[in-house]
Design a protein around this motif. Sequence first.
Motif, PDB file in Angstrom:
ATOM      1  N   VAL A 109       4.364   5.244   3.262  1.00 50.91           N
ATOM      2  CA  VAL A 109       3.820   6.554   3.418  1.00 50.91           C
ATOM      3  C   VAL A 109       4.869   7.597   2.836  1.00 50.91           C
ATOM      4  O   VAL A 109       5.887   7.816   3.362  1.00 50.91           O
ATOM      5  N   THR A 145     -14.322   9.089  -1.575  1.00 46.34           N
ATOM      6  CA  THR A 145     -13.297   8.678  -2.242  1.00 46.34           C
ATOM      7  C   THR A 145     -13.691   9.004  -3.894  1.00 46.34           C
ATOM      8  O   THR A 145     -14.617   8.877  -4.108  1.00 46.34           O
ATOM      9  N   GLN A 149      -3.240  10.179  -2.555  1.00 44.15           N
ATOM     10  CA  GLN A 149      -3.206   9.201  -3.484  1.00 44.15           C
ATOM     11  C   GLN A 149      -2.825   7.913  -2.812  1.00 44.15           C
ATOM     12  O   GLN A 149      -1.973   7.751  -2.305  1.00 44.15           O
ATOM     13  N   ILE A 150      -3.664   6.681  -2.935  1.00 43.29           N
ATOM     14  CA  ILE A 150      -3.562   5.579  -2.395  1.00 43.29           C
ATOM     15  C   ILE A 150      -3.530   4.392  -3.533  1.00 43.29           C
ATOM     16  O   ILE A 150      -4.348   4.263  -4.402  1.00 43.29           O
ATOM     17  N   THR A 151      -2.327   3.794  -3.890  1.00 43.25           N
ATOM     18  CA  THR A 151      -2.162   2.733  -4.734  1.00 43.25           C
ATOM     19  C   THR A 151      -1.855   1.457  -3.830  1.00 43.25           C
ATOM     20  O   THR A 151      -0.878   1.395  -2.803  1.00 43.25           O
ATOM     21  N   GLU A 152      -2.624   0.221  -4.128  1.00 43.89           N
ATOM     22  CA  GLU A 152      -2.401  -0.977  -3.680  1.00 43.89           C
ATOM     23  C   GLU A 152      -2.294  -2.074  -4.572  1.00 43.89           C
ATOM     24  O   GLU A 152      -3.059  -2.310  -5.376  1.00 43.89           O
ATOM     25  N   VAL A 160       3.196  -1.030   4.086  1.00 45.72           N
ATOM     26  CA  VAL A 160       2.451   0.375   4.043  1.00 45.72           C
ATOM     27  C   VAL A 160       3.740   1.400   3.770  1.00 45.72           C
ATOM     28  O   VAL A 160       4.630   1.419   4.804  1.00 45.72           O
ATOM     29  N   ARG A 218       0.815  -1.057   0.051  1.00 44.49           N
ATOM     30  CA  ARG A 218       0.041  -0.006  -0.004  1.00 44.49           C
ATOM     31  C   ARG A 218       0.811   0.997  -0.139  1.00 44.49           C
ATOM     32  O   ARG A 218       1.842   1.497   0.900  1.00 44.49           O
ATOM     33  N   GLU A 219       0.825   2.016  -1.183  1.00 44.82           N
ATOM     34  CA  GLU A 219       1.306   3.224  -0.952  1.00 44.82           C
ATOM     35  C   GLU A 219       0.449   4.492  -0.998  1.00 44.82           C
ATOM     36  O   GLU A 219      -0.315   4.459  -1.698  1.00 44.82           O
ATOM     37  N   ILE A 220       0.727   5.317   0.348  1.00 42.94           N
ATOM     38  CA  ILE A 220      -0.083   6.277   0.614  1.00 42.94           C
ATOM     39  C   ILE A 220       0.808   7.478   0.324  1.00 42.94           C
ATOM     40  O   ILE A 220       1.747   7.870   1.138  1.00 42.94           O
TER      41      ILE A 220
END
Length: 610
Positions: free
Chosen positions: A367, A284, A238-241, A365, A227-229
Amino acid sequence: MAFRLDLLLITLALILSPVLSDLIFTKVDRRIDLTSQIVRVSSTIRVENEGTDVVSEVLLAFPEEQAKYLAHIQATLNEGKGKTKGPAINFPVNVVYPKEIPPALKFYSVSLPKGLNKGDSLTFDVLAVFTHVLRPFPETITQGDVQFVVFLDSAYFLSPYTVKVQSLSVKLPEARIESYTKLENTKIHGSEIKYGPYENLPPYSFTPIRFHFENNKPFPVAQELVREIEISHWGSIQITEHYNLVHGGAQSRGEFSRLDYQARPYAKGASAFRNLVAKLPPRTHSVYYRDEIGNISTSHLWGDSKKTELEIEPRYPMFGGWRTSFTIGYSLPLQDFLFQDQGKRFLNISFGSPINEVVIDRLIVMVVLPEGSSDISVSVPFSHKQWYETKFSHLDINGRPVVVLEKENVVPEHNQHFQVYYKFNSISMLREPLMLIFGFFILFVSCIIYMHSDMSISKSSASYLAKLQWDEVQTVIQQVQNVINRCLTTHDKLEASLRDLSRTGDIQACKAARKTVEASLKELSKELKPLISFLQSSQQTNQMLPKVEELVAKERELQERLVAKHTTVVDCYEKKLGGREIENRVASQQQRITTLRQEVDDLLEFIDEI
């Protein structure tokens, strides 16, 4: 839980710790939820101090083989019910290693907020969440089979203390039960099995029970989730999973029939799952769902002011052992998750996956903070690994600091909020716009300077003069090519007069055409002479001149051959010879004419390429 029961029972019978005898469990109500792939064991425990010393901790015991799959444990104060129930108060829970403990056990210490004096009692709840403890049996099934699993546990609450009264209820997903262990005081009501009550059980009482039942619930296991926040102070997060997902149930064997599955999905795909639901935060936006091939259109998004739900469907139904990889991404309003406190900004966002009932073997995760962030600290409500990295993006100079959190064996109970604190100077937000403005300014100034500068080479330099001479040579060569092409066009007229002669028999008209052609060729020959003379006198034509001269010579020979052929044919017509005899007389000439014409064309093409 494939632990060796015989060895455990012998070990437990041999070792009892007298230090733990001051406490007793007066009542234990245990509930095991087996309705999904995640096993949740909820216990309500009433503890009482019968000793003289004040006790501030309570020990919980688990078999070592079972504790390996313990993903989450939580202890909360039990006060009141319904509307009278107060806010949940969590007790700290930590792994401990008491002296003279059974080696096959693992102990957890529950720290009480207030010590228990003699005769005092306290009721608290314990939630233990386990993963990978439901074992498929059989381990492989076909497309049309349902999935059965096996679960092992103890009918008695495994405790280092005496238990006066205890009971157990086991909730199964379906009423279809293949087999289960029957003991004294065992009752079954539909899909729920109850054991007890049992009274006055000594410490470390253990009676194995086994359940073999149908469970066709989804078994999604994310072997790795990244998970990139990424925080942008310009207004969004922007959140990419990235998911590497596998069906963790019974392995599928045999061939897969799409036709059977489409016709009867509940009969020919009962153990498979075809969609998952991700519960996203409200408001969202910019949601996408794709894999390595591209965007996946089989998804549905709906929501309101309180929630947003994304239903994702892989490209194919997921049977046991099947794998898939995909990415979901979405944006969140910055003001809903980023706050300020005591001169620091802090991000308050959930930790785990938004997808329901997914087990995550390894969760990372990341951040990503804005460039220029400093004094970074993290607050996570459970144990984890942590380190820092740097990420470079558009217009970055020093890079953006990245807080990396890693945890294994993650369940939905870990989807709690965590905080990342950092300091950031608002003036740093102007860095990128100023860089863009400055970059465009330099570009425009460079264009203006370029447009108003004389970048040409000096007209008196040798290189400039050589370039002029070469340009003049190229012009003359093009003129030579044009003259040769006009000659070839004139040759075609001479050939056309012969075709007219064969059709009309008019000898005088054919002779007149030849005279006209010869006159035209003489004029073209006069045009060539000064051009060839110029090329012969120029020093820039060392490589080109031989080919040009060869081209002119071939064209003149071609002229002569064509005129000779024309004369021969006209004479034959005057003598009234037959067509076969005329062809025989000009055959050798025609062969040479064809060869010369090809050579002239090749030379023209060669000169044109150079």
